[in-house]
Design a protein around this motif. Structure first.
Motif, short mmCIF file in Angstrom:
data_model
loop_
_atom_site.label_atom_id
_atom_site.label_comp_id
_atom_site.label_asym_id
_atom_site.label_seq_id
_atom_site.Cartn_x
_atom_site.Cartn_y
_atom_site.Cartn_z
N ALA A 142 -15.17 0.10 -99.68
CA ALA A 142 -15.84 -0.65 -98.60
C ALA A 142 -15.71 -2.16 -98.84
O ALA A 142 -15.52 -2.93 -97.90
CB ALA A 142 -17.30 -0.25 -98.50
N ALA A 143 -15.79 -2.58 -100.11
CA ALA A 143 -15.64 -4.01 -100.42
C ALA A 143 -14.23 -4.48 -100.06
O ALA A 143 -14.06 -5.53 -99.44
CB ALA A 143 -15.92 -4.25 -101.91
N GLY A 144 -13.24 -3.69 -100.43
CA GLY A 144 -11.85 -4.08 -100.14
C GLY A 144 -11.55 -4.07 -98.65
O GLY A 144 -10.90 -4.98 -98.12
N ALA A 145 -12.04 -3.04 -97.96
CA ALA A 145 -11.79 -2.94 -96.52
C ALA A 145 -12.56 -4.03 -95.77
O ALA A 145 -12.12 -4.53 -94.74
CB ALA A 145 -12.18 -1.56 -96.00
N GLY A 146 -13.71 -4.42 -96.32
CA GLY A 146 -14.58 -5.38 -95.64
C GLY A 146 -14.24 -6.83 -95.92
O GLY A 146 -14.86 -7.73 -95.34
N GLN A 147 -13.30 -7.08 -96.82
CA GLN A 147 -12.88 -8.46 -97.09
C GLN A 147 -12.06 -8.95 -95.90
O GLN A 147 -10.96 -8.47 -95.67
CB GLN A 147 -12.08 -8.53 -98.41
CG GLN A 147 -11.37 -9.85 -98.66
CD GLN A 147 -12.32 -11.03 -98.64
OE1 GLN A 147 -13.46 -10.94 -99.09
NE2 GLN A 147 -11.88 -12.14 -98.08
N PHE A 148 -12.61 -9.88 -95.13
CA PHE A 148 -11.91 -10.36 -93.93
C PHE A 148 -10.76 -11.26 -94.35
O PHE A 148 -10.96 -12.28 -95.01
CB PHE A 148 -12.87 -11.12 -93.01
CG PHE A 148 -12.21 -11.57 -91.73
CD1 PHE A 148 -11.93 -10.65 -90.73
CD2 PHE A 148 -11.85 -12.89 -91.55
CE1 PHE A 148 -11.31 -11.05 -89.55
CE2 PHE A 148 -11.23 -13.29 -90.38
CZ PHE A 148 -10.96 -12.38 -89.37
N GLY A 149 -9.52 -10.89 -94.00
CA GLY A 149 -8.36 -11.68 -94.41
C GLY A 149 -7.99 -11.38 -95.85
O GLY A 149 -8.39 -10.36 -96.42
N GLY A 185 -9.33 -4.88 -110.49
CA GLY A 185 -9.13 -5.68 -109.28
C GLY A 185 -8.11 -5.00 -108.39
O GLY A 185 -7.10 -4.48 -108.87
N CYS A 186 -8.38 -4.98 -107.10
CA CYS A 186 -7.42 -4.44 -106.13
C CYS A 186 -7.03 -5.56 -105.17
O CYS A 186 -7.87 -6.13 -104.48
CB CYS A 186 -8.04 -3.27 -105.37
SG CYS A 186 -6.90 -2.50 -104.19
N ASP A 187 -5.76 -5.87 -105.15
CA ASP A 187 -5.20 -6.90 -104.28
C ASP A 187 -5.21 -6.39 -102.84
O ASP A 187 -4.56 -5.38 -102.54
CB ASP A 187 -3.76 -7.19 -104.74
CG ASP A 187 -3.11 -8.37 -104.03
OD1 ASP A 187 -3.60 -8.78 -102.97
OD2 ASP A 187 -2.10 -8.87 -104.56
N VAL A 188 -5.95 -7.04 -101.96
CA VAL A 188 -5.95 -6.60 -100.56
C VAL A 188 -5.27 -7.61 -99.63
O VAL A 188 -5.50 -7.61 -98.43
CB VAL A 188 -7.38 -6.22 -100.05
CG1 VAL A 188 -7.95 -5.08 -100.89
CG2 VAL A 188 -8.33 -7.40 -100.03
N PHE A 230 2.01 1.00 -96.40
CA PHE A 230 0.90 1.54 -95.59
C PHE A 230 0.73 0.83 -94.26
O PHE A 230 -0.22 1.12 -93.53
CB PHE A 230 -0.41 1.47 -96.38
CG PHE A 230 -0.42 2.35 -97.60
CD1 PHE A 230 -0.74 3.70 -97.50
CD2 PHE A 230 -0.10 1.85 -98.86
CE1 PHE A 230 -0.75 4.53 -98.61
CE2 PHE A 230 -0.10 2.66 -99.98
CZ PHE A 230 -0.42 4.01 -99.85
N ARG A 231 1.64 -0.13 -93.94
CA ARG A 231 1.50 -0.93 -92.71
C ARG A 231 0.08 -1.52 -92.65
O ARG A 231 -0.36 -2.10 -93.59
CB ARG A 231 1.85 -0.08 -91.48
CG ARG A 231 3.31 0.33 -91.45
CD ARG A 231 4.24 -0.86 -91.53
NE ARG A 231 5.64 -0.45 -91.73
CZ ARG A 231 6.59 -1.30 -92.06
NH1 ARG A 231 6.33 -2.59 -92.25
NH2 ARG A 231 7.82 -0.87 -92.24
N ASN A 232 -0.62 -1.33 -91.54
CA ASN A 232 -1.92 -1.98 -91.40
C ASN A 232 -3.08 -1.17 -91.98
O ASN A 232 -4.24 -1.55 -91.85
CB ASN A 232 -2.21 -2.25 -89.91
CG ASN A 232 -2.22 -0.96 -89.10
OD1 ASN A 232 -1.44 -0.05 -89.38
ND2 ASN A 232 -3.08 -0.87 -88.11
N LYS A 233 -2.77 -0.04 -92.67
CA LYS A 233 -3.85 0.86 -93.09
C LYS A 233 -4.40 0.49 -94.48
O LYS A 233 -4.18 1.19 -95.47
CB LYS A 233 -3.34 2.30 -93.06
CG LYS A 233 -2.96 2.74 -91.65
CD LYS A 233 -2.56 4.21 -91.60
CE LYS A 233 -2.18 4.65 -90.20
NZ LYS A 233 -0.95 4.00 -89.69
N ARG A 234 -5.08 -0.63 -94.53
CA ARG A 234 -5.63 -1.10 -95.80
C ARG A 234 -6.56 -0.07 -96.46
O ARG A 234 -6.46 0.15 -97.67
CB ARG A 234 -6.36 -2.44 -95.62
CG ARG A 234 -6.79 -3.04 -96.95
CD ARG A 234 -7.81 -4.17 -96.80
NE ARG A 234 -7.22 -5.41 -96.32
CZ ARG A 234 -7.91 -6.55 -96.21
NH1 ARG A 234 -9.19 -6.58 -96.54
NH2 ARG A 234 -7.33 -7.65 -95.75
N PRO A 235 -7.44 0.59 -95.71
CA PRO A 235 -8.33 1.58 -96.36
C PRO A 235 -7.56 2.72 -97.02
O PRO A 235 -7.99 3.23 -98.07
CB PRO A 235 -9.20 2.10 -95.20
CG PRO A 235 -9.20 0.98 -94.20
CD PRO A 235 -7.82 0.38 -94.29
#
Ligand code: MN3
Length: 198
Positions: free
Chosen positions: A120-127, A161-164, A173-178
């Motif tokens: 959720a933290a990674g998906a919720g990081q805007f930009g 750490g996960c680079d998003v 994964f194209r736009n599928k960050r989650p």
């Protein structure tokens, strides 16, 4: 001391069966990481930071009031972040040491809860940015940071750490960050490396 691009701790093909292709590693390590090395060396050249350890440069140039940050900070922190990121992965992931498992269970109420909160933290990081598991004083926490900002800026220890940034996942994964983050947690984390940072 000058920044130097480290070799990957595995081959460029090693993660391909686990969701991170050779092409991603060629772009991400050989081109993006190298650019932080080269631009960082240019940025610190002739400054007070030229012969300082990278951790000191990061802590000394972080500006909590700036969104853009300086070129020295951005390149030094992204140089360091990627040095950690490659080490935090292994083909297929590794078994989690018991000591880390206990710490995660105690802090988050179980591994599944931890993964949910981290994702959720990674998906919720805007930009662009990073999701982190950190040690802050005595306790484990999940955080997210923008652009190149990392736990060193807040006196925390980076455990995972996960680079998003899009360059980390767009080829595979194209736009599928989650989906990328879920795959990272399920198939790529070197939990032995994470435990060694505690
Ligand atoms: Mn990156």
């Amino acid at each position: 001391m000058a920044f130097e691009l480290p070799d990957l701790p595995y081959s460029h093909d090693a993660l391909a069966d686990h969701g991170m292709s050779r092409e991603t590693l060629e772009y991400h390590h050989d081109i993006h990481h190298k650019a932080y090395v080269d631009n960082g060396n240019k940025a610190i050249s002739g400054t007070e930071w030229e012969n300082k350890p990278v951790e000191d440069i990061i802590k000394g140039t972080y500006d909590p009031k700036s969104v853009a940050q300086s070129g020295i900070f951005n390149n030094a922190s992204q140089y360091w972040n990627h040095n950690q990121f490659w080490e935090m992965m292994a083909p297929g992931g590794t078994k989690m040491p018991g000591e880390l498992e206990k710490a995660i269970n105690d802090a988050f109420g179980g591994f599944d809860k931890f993964k949910e909160e981290f994702a959720a933290a990674g998906a919720g990081q805007f930009g662009s940015g990073w999701a982190w598991l950190v040690k802050d004083g005595g306790s484990l926490k999940i955080t997210k940071t923008e652009n190149g900002v990392n736990p060193l800026c807040f006196g925390q220890t980076a455990l995972l750490g996960c680079d998003v940034w899009e360059h980390s996942y767009y080829i595979d994964f194209r736009n599928k960050r989650p989906v990328y983050i879920q795959n990272f947690l399920d198939n790529l984390v070197n939990w032995e490396n994470v435990a060694s940072r505690m």
